[in-house]
Write a protein that holds these residues in place. Structure first.
Motif, PDB file in Angstrom:
ATOM      1  N   ALA A   1     -11.371  14.267 -11.592  1.00  0.00           N
ATOM      2  CA  ALA A   1     -11.260  13.904 -10.170  1.00  0.00           C
ATOM      3  C   ALA A   1     -10.558  15.009  -9.380  1.00  0.00           C
ATOM      4  O   ALA A   1     -10.928  15.305  -8.240  1.00  0.00           O
ATOM      5  N   GLU A   2      -9.561  15.619  -9.986  1.00  0.00           N
ATOM      6  CA  GLU A   2      -8.831  16.704  -9.326  1.00  0.00           C
ATOM      7  C   GLU A   2      -9.746  17.924  -9.141  1.00  0.00           C
ATOM      8  O   GLU A   2      -9.733  18.573  -8.090  1.00  0.00           O
ATOM      9  N   ILE A   3     -10.560  18.205 -10.147  1.00  0.00           N
ATOM     10  CA  ILE A   3     -11.516  19.312 -10.050  1.00  0.00           C
ATOM     11  C   ILE A   3     -12.518  19.035  -8.935  1.00  0.00           C
ATOM     12  O   ILE A   3     -12.837  19.925  -8.140  1.00  0.00           O
ATOM     13  N   ALA A   4     -13.004  17.789  -8.871  1.00  0.00           N
ATOM     14  CA  ALA A   4     -13.974  17.417  -7.831  1.00  0.00           C
ATOM     15  C   ALA A   4     -13.379  17.641  -6.449  1.00  0.00           C
ATOM     16  O   ALA A   4     -14.038  18.190  -5.560  1.00  0.00           O
ATOM     17  N   ARG A   5     -12.123  17.238  -6.263  1.00  0.00           N
ATOM     18  CA  ARG A   5     -11.468  17.437  -4.957  1.00  0.00           C
ATOM     19  C   ARG A   5     -11.311  18.925  -4.668  1.00  0.00           C
ATOM     20  O   ARG A   5     -11.570  19.384  -3.553  1.00  0.00           O
ATOM     21  N   GLU A   6     -10.882  19.670  -5.665  1.00  0.00           N
ATOM     22  CA  GLU A   6     -10.630  21.099  -5.470  1.00  0.00           C
ATOM     23  C   GLU A   6     -11.910  21.864  -5.122  1.00  0.00           C
ATOM     24  O   GLU A   6     -11.905  22.734  -4.269  1.00  0.00           O
ATOM     25  N   LEU A   7     -13.011  21.506  -5.775  1.00  0.00           N
ATOM     26  CA  LEU A   7     -14.264  22.217  -5.556  1.00  0.00           C
ATOM     27  C   LEU A   7     -15.111  21.589  -4.449  1.00  0.00           C
ATOM     28  O   LEU A   7     -16.113  22.169  -4.036  1.00  0.00           O
ATOM     29  N   GLY A   8     -14.726  20.398  -4.011  1.00  0.00           N
ATOM     30  CA  GLY A   8     -15.466  19.727  -2.944  1.00  0.00           C
ATOM     31  C   GLY A   8     -16.841  19.236  -3.383  1.00  0.00           C
ATOM     32  O   GLY A   8     -17.791  19.267  -2.598  1.00  0.00           O
ATOM     33  N   ILE A   9     -16.926  18.789  -4.641  1.00  0.00           N
ATOM     34  CA  ILE A   9     -18.190  18.249  -5.144  1.00  0.00           C
ATOM     35  C   ILE A   9     -17.940  16.861  -5.720  1.00  0.00           C
ATOM     36  O   ILE A   9     -16.809  16.524  -6.068  1.00  0.00           O
ATOM     37  N   PRO A  10     -18.985  16.041  -5.834  1.00  0.00           N
ATOM     38  CA  PRO A  10     -18.801  14.680  -6.362  1.00  0.00           C
ATOM     39  C   PRO A  10     -18.310  14.683  -7.816  1.00  0.00           C
ATOM     40  O   PRO A  10     -18.613  15.601  -8.593  1.00  0.00           O
ATOM     41  N   LEU A  11     -17.590  13.629  -8.166  1.00  0.00           N
ATOM     42  CA  LEU A  11     -17.035  13.491  -9.517  1.00  0.00           C
ATOM     43  C   LEU A  11     -18.143  13.497 -10.564  1.00  0.00           C
ATOM     44  O   LEU A  11     -18.026  14.154 -11.601  1.00  0.00           O
ATOM     45  N   GLY A  12     -19.227  12.787 -10.318  1.00  0.00           N
ATOM     46  CA  GLY A  12     -20.337  12.752 -11.268  1.00  0.00           C
ATOM     47  C   GLY A  12     -20.928  14.136 -11.507  1.00  0.00           C
ATOM     48  O   GLY A  12     -21.327  14.471 -12.622  1.00  0.00           O
ATOM     49  N   THR A  13     -20.978  14.936 -10.465  1.00  0.00           N
ATOM     50  CA  THR A  13     -21.483  16.304 -10.592  1.00  0.00           C
ATOM     51  C   THR A  13     -20.563  17.136 -11.476  1.00  0.00           C
ATOM     52  O   THR A  13     -21.024  17.898 -12.329  1.00  0.00           O
ATOM     53  N   VAL A  14     -19.260  16.974 -11.290  1.00  0.00           N
ATOM     54  CA  VAL A  14     -18.294  17.692 -12.133  1.00  0.00           C
ATOM     55  C   VAL A  14     -18.515  17.316 -13.591  1.00  0.00           C
ATOM     56  O   VAL A  14     -18.592  18.182 -14.475  1.00  0.00           O
ATOM     57  N   LYS A  15     -18.640  16.023 -13.858  1.00  0.00           N
ATOM     58  CA  LYS A  15     -18.792  15.569 -15.241  1.00  0.00           C
ATOM     59  C   LYS A  15     -20.076  16.092 -15.872  1.00  0.00           C
ATOM     60  O   LYS A  15     -20.060  16.579 -17.008  1.00  0.00           O
ATOM     61  N   SER A  16     -21.186  16.005 -15.149  1.00  0.00           N
ATOM     62  CA  SER A  16     -22.447  16.452 -15.740  1.00  0.00           C
ATOM     63  C   SER A  16     -22.460  17.969 -15.914  1.00  0.00           C
ATOM     64  O   SER A  16     -22.906  18.479 -16.948  1.00  0.00           O
TER      65      SER A  16
END
Length: 184
Positions: free
Chosen positions: A152-167
């Motif tokens: 979730a922290e990565i998603a916020r930092e990169l400005g992308i959805p959480l699901g996108t970070v995970k995949s």
């Protein structure tokens, strides 16, 4: 002053939650603090600790009053549960702090030169494999595994959805694993 009934206590908590009503909180504190201290002492806390827990519980009531839901619990139940949980948490921390260190967690022997060299080789292999990844994949791997950031922290930092970070992270790990298995 007349003791507030359950419904009034609920309204006082809601007033604190909605408006940060200091007068309402003062009435809640006046009502609950001595009762909490007594309850906690009966539960085995020393008088000074019981007073600290009671004050901490009332501070939590102030901070979390907006979370109070009178449909789920009465005001007294909610406040006493907060105090009970604070005491349980403190007892758990105390128990963890008083643990003797587990000597099985200590390394058996200092690292040998061969082990140090193998570790350096692994570092070079991982670095080489990381450089073969796309910049986005390498960045995700570094943020997640080297900087130990939550998804979730990565998603916020990169400005992308959480699901996108995970995949994307999953795909990056698969590719990294494949690259590392090729260099063994």
């Amino acid at each position: 002053m007349q003791q507030p009934d359950s419904a009034e206590l609920g309204r006082l908590i809601e007033a604190v939650g909605l408006n940060r009503d200091r007068a309402a909180f003062a009435r809640l504190f006046e009502h609950f603090a001595p009762r909490l201290k007594t309850y906690l002492m009966r539960a085995g806390a020393a008088p000074s600790a019981a007073e600290d827990f009671a004050q901490e519980a009332m501070l939590t009531v102030w901070r979390k009053a907006s979370l109070f839901d009178p449909r789920r619990a009465g005001a007294s139940t909610w406040v006493f549960t907060i105090a009970r949980n604070l005491r349980i948490d403190a007892l758990r921390r105390e128990k963890l702090d008083s643990r003797e260190p587990d000597i099985t967690e200590l390394p058996d022997d200092p690292l040998t030169p061969d082990a140090i060299l193998a570790g350096a080789d692994d570092t070079i292999r991982v670095g080489s494999a990381l450089s073969a990844l796309s910049d986005d994949q390498a960045r995700l791997i570094k943020l997640s595994y080297f900087h130990e950031k939550a998804h979730a922290e990565i998603a916020r930092e990169l400005g992308i959805p959480l699901g996108t970070v995970k995949s994307r992270l999953r795909l990056a790990v698969i590719k990294l694993r494949s690259l590392l298995s090729e260099t063994q």
